[in-house]
Design an enzyme around this catalytic site. Structure first.
Site, short mmCIF file in Angstrom:
data_model
loop_
_atom_site.label_atom_id
_atom_site.label_comp_id
_atom_site.label_asym_id
_atom_site.label_seq_id
_atom_site.Cartn_x
_atom_site.Cartn_y
_atom_site.Cartn_z
N ASN A 201 0.85 -1.19 0.00
CA ASN A 201 0.00 0.00 0.00
C ASN A 201 0.88 1.25 0.00
O ASN A 201 2.11 1.14 0.05
CB ASN A 201 -0.99 -0.01 1.18
CG ASN A 201 -0.26 -0.05 2.51
OD1 ASN A 201 0.45 0.89 2.86
ND2 ASN A 201 -0.42 -1.14 3.26
N PHE A 318 -4.52 3.59 15.07
CA PHE A 318 -4.89 4.55 14.03
C PHE A 318 -6.09 4.01 13.26
O PHE A 318 -6.23 2.79 13.12
CB PHE A 318 -3.73 4.77 13.04
CG PHE A 318 -2.81 5.89 13.45
CD1 PHE A 318 -2.02 5.78 14.59
CD2 PHE A 318 -2.74 7.05 12.70
CE1 PHE A 318 -1.17 6.81 14.97
CE2 PHE A 318 -1.90 8.09 13.06
CZ PHE A 318 -1.11 7.96 14.20
#
Ligand SMILES: Cc1cc2nc3c(=O)[nH]c(=O)nc-3n(C[C@H](O)[C@H](O)[C@H](O)COP(=O)(O)O)c2cc1C
Length: 393
Positions: A201, A318
Site C-alpha cells: 500500500n 490509528f
C-alpha cells in the site's frame, strides 16, 4: 510554567517580544535572556517591558549565580531565535556568556530551540551535525520553516511563527517519558505473491517515524518496528529500529517487546489480507488466461496487543475511515481495547498517505476528543504524544 526566553543575534529577534507576549497571555511567567548580539536587533527596554522582569544579559551581575537560580526557576528555556552560533556553542558545551552558560546549566530535555538563519547556514554540515547532536540529547527543535528570508532569497531558515513556538512548548514533555519504553509501528506491509511481486500500500512510514521521534524527544526508549520504507532512521540514539516486511513478521517483532513496554502506538498500514499461497518462483503468464489470487486474513496486530494489555499499559491505534468516521473509529477503539484512537482524515487536502502534512482527530476511551489542525506530521506526532501524556484517558 516559568519560562526563560533566550534571544540570540539573528534578524528574527524582532519577533521575540511577540513570543514573550503570547506566553504571558497564556498565563506563563517569563524572563528574557539575551546575548550581546541579540541586543543589536531588539532593545533591553522592549524585552524588559514585554516580560515584566529584568533582562538576564550579564554573567557577572547579581553575584554571578543567576544562571543557576534561573535554571532552577525555569521549567523550560526557549531560544527564539537560535542562531547557528548559539546552536554550535550548545552542541560543544561552550558557556562563554550569560545565555550560553544558562543553556549548558540546563538539562537538555528542558530546552527548546527555534532556529532562524540563512538556508546556507542551516544546511551547513556543521549546523546539521550540531542539531542532530542536540536532538539526540533530548533538546527539542521547532522549525525552521521555508519562505522569504531576510537576506532577500527564498528557502528554509525562517523562524517558526511565534504561535507555533508557543504550541511546541506545550508539546515537549520535558523528559516526562524518561525511563519508559514505547513501541511504534510504521509504514506499509508487503505480502508476497511470488519471488518478485507483492501486495502493498502507499503508506510512507512518515507518521510512524515522526511519532518515534516525538516519543524519544520526550525521553522514552522507542522500539520502531517498520515495514519497507525509504526513510532513514531518525538520528536519535534512543530509537531502536527493527525492519520487517509482512504483517506476520510485524506481529512477531511487536509481540517480542510488548510485554516490556509502557505503551504502543501502532500507526503502520498493515495489510488485512495476504495471498493464501506464496510462490517461491516468478509466476509465469499463462496464455490469455487471467490469474485469480486467493487471499486469507492476516492476524490483527492491534487486537492482539489489546487482548494482552496489562494494567498501566497504554495502547494507541490509528483508523482510516471513509464513512461514519468517528462512529466507526469509536467502535474500533472499544472492540480492540484501546486507550486512544487517532482518526486520519482522507477528506482534507494535505492529509494522509505520502504527504508531509496530516490532520487527525484523537478519541479517548473515556470520551475525550482532540483535533489537530493541518500540521506537519512532526507537529501532529508531538500533539498525539502530548495528548497521551497529559490526558485523563
Ligand atoms: C544583520 C545580521 C543578521 C544576522 N542574522 C542571523 C541569523 O538570522 N541567523 C544566524 O544564525 N546568524 C545571523 N547573523 C550572524 C550572528 O549575528 C553572528 O553569528 C553572531 O555571532 C551570533 O551571536 P549570538 O549567537 O551570541 O547572538 C546575523 C548577523 C547580522 C549582522
Amino acid at each position: 510554567m516559568n519560562i526563560v526566553v533566550g534571544i540570540t543575534g539573528g534578524i528574527a529577534a524582532y519577533k521575540a517580544p511577540e513570543v514573550v507576549r503570547l506566553l504571558r497571555r497564556a498565563g506563563h511567567a517569563v524572563r528574557c535572556a539575551a546575548t550581546d548580539h541579540a541586543l543589536q536587533f531588539v532593545t533591553r527596554v522592549t524585552l524588559e517591558t514585554v516580560s515584566g522582569a529584568p533582562l538576564y544579559n550579564d554573567l557577572f551581575a547579581s553575584g554571578g549565580t543567576e544562571h543557576i537560580s534561573l535554571r532552577e526557576w525555569a521549567d523550560i528555556v526557549v531560544v527564539a531565535p537560535a542562531t547557528a552560533n548559539c546552536i554550535a556553542k550548545l552542541a560543544s558545551g561552550i558557556a562563554d556568556d550569560a545565555l550560553s552558560t544558562l543553556l549548558v546549566a540546563t538539562e537538555p530535555h528542558h530546552v527548546l530551540l527555534a532556529p532562524a538563519m540563512n538556508s546556507g547556514m542551516w544546511r551547513h554540515p556543521a549546523t546539521e551535525r550540531n542539531v542532530a547532536i542536540l536532538r539526540s540529547w533530548g533538546v527539542s527543535v521547532v522549525g525552521p520553516e521555508s519562505g522569504a528570508l531576510a537576506c532577500g532569497t527564498d528557502g528554509i531558515g525562517r523562524m517558526a511563527d511565534p504561535a507555533a513556538i508557543v504550541s511546541a512548548i506545550d508539546g515537549i514533555g520535558c523528559g516526562v517519558l524518561s525511563s519508559q519504553r514505547w513501541l511504534v509501528t510504521a509504514g506499509p506491509t508487503y505480502e508476497k505473491i511470488d519471488s518478485v511481486r507483492f501486495i502493498g500500500n502507499y503508506s510512507s512510514g512518515k507518521m510512524g517515524f515522526a511519532l518515534a521521534e516525538a516519543l524519544a524527544e520526550a525521553g522514552a526508549d522507542v522500539d520502531l518496528v517498520t515495514g519497507p520504507t525509504s526513510l532513514a532512521i531518525p538520528s536519535l540514539p534512543r530509537i531502536h529500529r527493527v525492519d520487517v516486511e509482512s504483517a506476520r513478521e510485524m506481529l512477531a517483532a511487536v509481540e517480542a517487546v510488548w510485554g516490556e513496554c509502557h505503551g504502543a502506538i501502532l500507526s503502520a498500514a498493515v495489510a488485512d489480507y495476504r495471498p493464501a499461497e506464496q510462490a517461491d518462483h516468478k509466476i509465469k503468464k499463462q496464455g490469455d488466461e487471467g490469474l485469480t489470487l486467493q487471499l486469507v486474513q492476516n492476524p490483527d496486530i492491534l487486537a492482539t496487543l489489546g487482548r494482552s494489555k496489562r494494567e498501566g499499559q497504554t495502547l494507541v491505534g490509528f483508523a482510516l475511515e471513509t464513512d461514519n468516521e468517528e462512529a466507526n473509529a469509536t467502535a474500533k477503539l472499544r472492540k480492540k481495547n484501546l486507550d486512544f484512537i487517532v482518526l486520519n482524515s482522507l477528506r482534507d487536502a494535505g492529509a494522509g498517505f505520502g504527504v508531509d502534512t496530516n490532520k487527525v482527530t484523537i478519541l479517548g476511551a473515556k470520551g475525550g476528543r482532540w483535533e489537530s489542525g493541518l500540521m506537519t506530521k512532526r507537529e501532529v506526532a508531538q500533539t498525539i504524544v502530548r495528548v497521551i501524556m497529559k490526558a485523563e484517558v
